[in-house]
Design an enzyme around this catalytic site. Structure first.
Site, PDB file in Angstrom:
ATOM      1  N   LYS A 192      21.855  68.855  46.071  1.00  0.00           N
ATOM      2  CA  LYS A 192      22.213  70.175  46.613  1.00  0.00           C
ATOM      3  C   LYS A 192      21.084  70.654  47.497  1.00  0.00           C
ATOM      4  O   LYS A 192      19.938  70.240  47.317  1.00  0.00           O
ATOM      5  CB  LYS A 192      22.402  71.176  45.469  1.00  0.00           C
ATOM      6  N   ASP A 217      28.737  75.073  51.256  1.00  0.00           N
ATOM      7  CA  ASP A 217      28.773  75.854  50.015  1.00  0.00           C
ATOM      8  C   ASP A 217      28.770  77.302  50.507  1.00  0.00           C
ATOM      9  O   ASP A 217      29.137  77.551  51.679  1.00  0.00           O
ATOM     10  CB  ASP A 217      27.559  75.517  49.133  1.00  0.00           C
TER      11      ASP A 217
HETATM   12  N1  GLU Z   1      29.586  72.848  47.500  1.00  0.00           N
HETATM   13  C1  GLU Z   1      30.715  72.201  46.912  1.00  0.00           C
HETATM   14  C2  GLU Z   1      30.501  72.040  45.423  1.00  0.00           C
HETATM   15  O1  GLU Z   1      29.934  72.911  44.808  1.00  0.00           O
HETATM   16  C3  GLU Z   1      31.125  70.929  47.638  1.00  0.00           C
HETATM   17  C4  GLU Z   1      30.097  69.871  47.788  1.00  0.00           C
HETATM   18  C5  GLU Z   1      30.526  68.711  48.690  1.00  0.00           C
HETATM   19  O2  GLU Z   1      31.637  68.686  49.184  1.00  0.00           O
HETATM   20  O3  GLU Z   1      29.675  67.821  48.855  1.00  0.00           O
HETATM   21  O4  GLU Z   1      30.937  71.116  44.801  1.00  0.00           O
END
Ligand code: GLU
Length: 449
Positions: A130, A170
Site C-alpha cells: 500500500k 484508493d
Molecule cells: N485500494 C483498493 C483496496 O483497498 C484496491 C487496491 C488495488 O486494486 O490494487 O483493496
C-alpha cells in the site's frame, strides 16, 4: 478488546507494539488478525517453527520520500510519500495509493497488512502492499493534481513494475490521478508498461468493471451472506456511508438486487432520502462536478441533509460502511443492531472499531469484514493485469461474471473455514484464517527469505 490473545501470540503482539510506536491503526489491524490465529498454530506447528507470524508482521520494504511540487500560485509545497511493500509470497506487491491529509506510516501499514490477506483470499497471484501521501486533493485544480502526481511518480517509479509492485487507487486516487502517474512512469522509463498500475482508463489499458468492482463485489458478498441465511436484498432498507467510488457502485448494485439505499455521506454530513438515493444525481455531483453531497437537497427537496450527524442512527436492515477506517464504533454498532440491522458488509477498509466488531459478532448478525467483503476491487485489478498480460480486453459481462464468481468463492472459503475452526458464522475468523494460511504455506515453501 474483542478476544484474548493466545499465549504464543501475545509476545508477538507486544513486539509489534514496541517496534512500531504510535502506529495505532497498524496495531489495531495486526491485533485483529492475531486474535484469530491461535487455533491455526495448533493445527500447523510448522508456522510457529518458521516464525511466519513474526515475519508477516514486518514489511519486506518500507519507502518514505519527499514530494515537492508547485501550486497554481507558484508556491513550492512539500508532502510526504509512502510505499510499504509488505509481502510478496503470492505475487508482486499489490495495493492502492491513498491521498488524504490523515495519511502517515501507521495508516499505510494497516492498509498494507490487511491487503496481504485480502489479496490471498482472491486466489489470484498478488502479494500485499500500500502507499500514498498526506497530500489533500480536496479543492486542488487539475494542474495542481497533475503536478503532485508527476512529482510522486518521479520517486515511486524506481520501486514499481509489473513483476515487482503494482499500485492502484484508493481514497483520493481515481482514474485522473492514475492517468497522470501512468504518463509520468511512461515518460521516465520509456516503457508503455500497462501492468505497472491498475485502475487505468478504458482507452489505455484499463479493464471494464474495475471502477465498479469494489462496490459491486461488496454487494455480491453481502448477497452471499444473506443467501446463506435464506434471505436476500429484496425489499431491504440499506444504509451506505461515503459517496466515492465504492459507495456509488454499492448503491447501484443494491438497487439492482431489489434493496433500497436511503443514505450516503461525505466528511461534512449525510443525506437521508427515504425514497431511495438518486444515483444519477450523486454521480453528477461527485464524479462529474466534484461537489459536496449537501448540494443533493437542492435537487431532491424531500431529502434531508444532516451536517455532522451520525449516519448509523438511520434505521436500516443492511449497513455498508464505504467511507473510511473506524467509522463505526461500539455505540454505533449497538444502535444498528437495536434498529434491526441484520447484515453489515464493509466496502471500506477496517471501518468498524474492535468494540463495534464485538457487538456485531455477539449479536450474530451477518458481518462481512473488509478484507473479505471489499476484495472485489483488488481482484478486478488482478483481472486487469491478466488482460494486460494477454494484450486483450474482456467484455463487461464476462468481467463482471468473473468478479461475481470470485466473491462467491471468497464467501464460501470464509464460511467453511469458520466452520472448520469451530466458529460457524464468524466471517472475521474465516477471512483471517483462510487468508493467513494461503500466505503462510507459500512462505514456508519459499524458505527463509
Ligand atoms: N485500494 C483498493 C483496496 O483497498 C484496491 C487496491 C488495488 O486494486 O490494487 O483493496
Amino acid at each position: 478488546m474483542a478476544q484474548m490473545l493466545d499465549e504464543k501470540l501475545e509476545p508477538i503482539f507486544q513486539e509489534v507494539l514496541a517496534r512500531n510506536p504510535g502506529e495505532t491503526e497498524f496495531h489495531q489491524a495486526t491485533r485483529e488478525v492475531l486474535e484469530s490465529l491461535g487455533p491455526v498454530l495448533v493445527k500447523h506447528p510448522e508456522f510457529a517453527h518458521q516464525r511466519i507470524i513474526e515475519r508477516i508482521c514486518e514489511p519486506e520494504r518500507q519507502i518514505i520520500f519527499r514530494v515537492p511540487w508547485r501550486d497554481d500560485k507558484g508556491v513550492v509545497q512539500i508532502n510526504r510519500g509512502f510505499r510499504v511493500e509488505f509481502n510478496s509470497a503470492l505475487g508482486p506487491y499489490k495495493g492502492g495509493l491513498r491521498f488524504h491529509p490523515s495519511v502517515y506510516l501507521g495508516i499505510i501499514k494497516f492498509l498494507g497488512f490487511e491487503q496481504i490477506f485480502k489479496n490471498a483470499l482472491t486466489g489470484l497471484p498478488i502479494g500485499g502492499g500500500k502507499g500514498g501521501s498526506d497530500f489533500d486533493p480536496k479543492g486542488k485544480s487539475d494542474d495542481e493534481i497533475m503536478s503532485f502526481c508527476q512529482s510522486f511518480m518521479t520517486e515511486l517509479y524506481r520501486h514499481i513494475g509489473e513483476h515487482t509492485d503494482v499500485p492502484a487507487g484508493d481514497i483520493g486516487v481515481g482514474g485522473r490521478e492514475i492517468g497522470f502517474m501512468f504518463g509520468q512512469y511512461k515518460r521516465i522509463t520509456n516503457r508503455w508498461e500497462a501492468g505497472v498500475l491498475t485502475g487505468k482508463g478504458l482507452d489505455w489499458g484499463g479493464s471494464l468493471v474495475r471502477t465498479e468492482a469494489t462496490g459491486y463485489g461488496a454487494t455480491f458478498f453481502v448477497d452471499e451472506m444473506l443467501k446463506a441465511r435464506k434471505d436476500s436484498f429484496d425489499g431491504k432498507i440499506c444504509s451506505v456511508s461515503g459517496s466515492g467510488n465504492v459507495a456509488i457502485y454499492t448503491i447501484e448494485k443494491i438497487h439492482e438486487l431489489g434493496g433500497k439505499v436511503v443514505t450516503c455521506s461525505d466528511s461534512n454530513g449525510y443525506i437521508y432520502d427515504e425514497k431511495g438515493i438518486d444515483l444519477a444525481l450523486i454521480q453528477q455531483l461527485k464524479e462529474v462536478e466534484r461537489r459536496r453531497i449537501k448540494d443533493y437537497i437542492e435537487y431532491r427537496k424531500h431529502a434531508k441533509y444532516v451536517a455532522k450527524g451520525n449516519i448509523w442512527e438511520v434505521p436500516c436492515q443492511v449497513a455498508m460502511p464505504s467511507a473510511t477506517q473506524n467509522e463505526i464504533n461500539g455505540a454505533d454498532a449497538k444502535i444498528l443492531v437495536k434498529n434491526g440491522c441484520i447484515a453489515v458488509g464493509e466496502g471500506a477498509n477496517m471501518p468498524t472499531t474492535p468494540e463495534g466488531v464485538k457487538v456485531f459478532l455477539d449479536a450474530q448478525i451477518a458481518y462481512g469484514p473488509g478484507k473479505a467483503a471489499n476484495a472485489g476491487g483488488v481482484a478486478t485489478s488482478a483481472l486487469e493485469m491478466q488482460q494486460n498480460a494477454q494484450r486483450d480486453s474482456w467484455t463487461f459481462d464476462y468481467t463482471e461474471k468473473r468478479l461475481q464468481e470470485i466473491m462467491k468463492n471468497i464467501h464460501e472459503l470464509c464460511y467453511e473455514t469458520a466452520v472448520e475452526y469451530g466458529t460457524p458464522g464468524n466471517y472475521v475468523n474465516g477471512a483471517n484464517i483462510a487468508g493467513f494460511i494461503r500466505v503462510a504455506k507459500a512462505m514456508v515453501a519459499l524458505g527463509v527469505v
